[in-house]
Write an enzyme that holds these catalytic residues in place. Sequence first.
Site, PDB file in Angstrom:
ATOM      1  N   VAL A  43      63.172  70.112  38.962  1.00 42.03           N
ATOM      2  CA  VAL A  43      62.835  69.366  37.768  1.00 42.03           C
ATOM      3  C   VAL A  43      62.688  70.677  36.694  1.00 42.03           C
ATOM      4  O   VAL A  43      62.787  70.121  35.477  1.00 42.03           O
ATOM      5  CB  VAL A  43      61.439  68.731  37.975  1.00 42.03           C
ATOM      6  CG1 VAL A  43      60.248  69.792  38.095  1.00 42.03           C
ATOM      7  CG2 VAL A  43      61.246  68.022  36.853  1.00 42.03           C
ATOM      8  N   LYS A  44      62.617  71.948  37.022  1.00 48.31           N
ATOM      9  CA  LYS A  44      62.159  72.734  35.824  1.00 48.31           C
ATOM     10  C   LYS A  44      63.647  73.251  35.188  1.00 48.31           C
ATOM     11  O   LYS A  44      63.583  73.844  34.051  1.00 48.31           O
ATOM     12  CB  LYS A  44      61.765  74.092  36.580  1.00 48.31           C
ATOM     13  CG  LYS A  44      60.336  73.949  37.411  1.00 48.31           C
ATOM     14  CD  LYS A  44      59.326  73.797  36.573  1.00 48.31           C
ATOM     15  CE  LYS A  44      58.168  73.846  37.069  1.00 48.31           C
ATOM     16  NZ  LYS A  44      56.953  73.778  36.218  1.00 48.31           N
ATOM     17  N   ASP A  45      64.785  72.540  35.486  1.00 47.17           N
ATOM     18  CA  ASP A  45      65.961  72.992  34.782  1.00 47.17           C
ATOM     19  C   ASP A  45      65.694  72.030  33.589  1.00 47.17           C
ATOM     20  O   ASP A  45      66.355  72.595  32.382  1.00 47.17           O
ATOM     21  CB  ASP A  45      67.256  72.199  35.494  1.00 47.17           C
ATOM     22  CG  ASP A  45      67.484  73.084  36.610  1.00 47.17           C
ATOM     23  OD1 ASP A  45      67.117  74.178  37.205  1.00 47.17           O
ATOM     24  OD2 ASP A  45      68.489  72.451  37.545  1.00 47.17           O
TER      25      ASP A  45
END
Length: 452
Positions: A43-45
């Site tokens: 999700v950090k993208d």
Amino acid sequence: MDYAENILGTIGNTPMVKMNKLVEELPCLVLAKYETFNPGNSVKDRMALQMIEDAEADGRLKPGGTIIEGTSGNTGMGLALAAIIKGYKCVFVLSDKQSKEKMDILRAVGAEVVVCPTDVEPTDPRSYYSVSKRLAEETPNSWYVNQYDNPSNCKAHFLSTGPEIWEQTDGKVTHFVVGVGTGGTISGVGSYLKMKNPNIKVWGVDTYGSVFKKYHETGIFDENEIYSYITEGIGEDILPANVNFDVIDGFTKVTDKDAAVYTQKLAKEEGMFLGNSAGAAIKGVLQLKEHFGPDDVVVVLYHDHGSRYVGKMFNDDWMRERGFIEDEITVAADLIKDHVDKPLVTVKTEELVSHAIERMKKYKISQIPVEDISGFVGAVDETDVFRRYVEDKNISDLPIKEVMGAPYPVVNKNTKIEDLSKLINKDNNAVLVDLGNGKHHIITKHDIISAL
């Protein structure tokens, strides 16, 4: 033709997947927002790209610059992918509790990795918070990301993740559950969903050793709650600016063991090969059972991919060492099954005490049975040897028979653990197990404690 201009164009629009076997006890529909479909597998993208683009827009990040950040690994991966496309260097600071896979992956995409100790205060100059700040100050043309307090973190999820969840559930989502670390995901998604429907409940999953739950409930930052924990990616010993407690309806805490066990369960029972925080997230959903009804639609977000935890949560030896896998231990043979092939270390009655000491050091053991031609006739314990040595420095040259204690009790391999335990006390630290064919093995107090 349908294609992305570069890898950054594939960020977002991740699928929603129905949970089945693991949530059979729940009365509601549980859907997983499956973030591993992002190019960096987490999700950090989303927020990594948003933070870079916002920093470029206001001049904080200049052409050819160096991106510096403290990360548990996933934010670093997102930043690294964007840096490759946009032409930046990266230096990432990780704590030593993060998996080796995360460190190797960051190096594989060209980042420099600096590893810092976990068990230090956030203000300690060795902490990964302090080191990342120092590196940013010392490195020319660098930008310190600071995902914990960077508002672009929340912004990314308000603009993308939240709207996707709303659209994919056709506005029927009633609860959103997610692990909380920097706070960007829960605050950004939660703000968007509550803007669309104020009745939606937002739940954070916390871990033991983290301050979030108690602070949310009492307003007290309790340093006594802070201690080292194993679960990766969630929990904090600080209060990041990105955690908007007003958006969060409540927290539930999940133990390290449950997080690890449910990480394995997701893979084995749902076919979902996910990271450690996903195990914590689904266990958190199960713990919140009483809050859900038959008409509810619960969305749980899974952060990252299982490939980053192959050496940890997906390694049974690692799990067993930490007591996360409970092997059934009922008889003496169960205690020694992993090392039954190792020969029993003994000493003879006529050997010298120095020989026993050498074997204790060589094999890293504390007790040695003593034997003669008739069998086991005594035992040597490091505590007794030490006490005798303090009294007489010449003890090393004495024969074993002059310092040995009573022989250890001998039991058969099918002796029950509770009966075995009764034989070990302050006067007797071990028992011998008769394996048949003249072979024996030793069980110590340490073996029994390790099996608890």
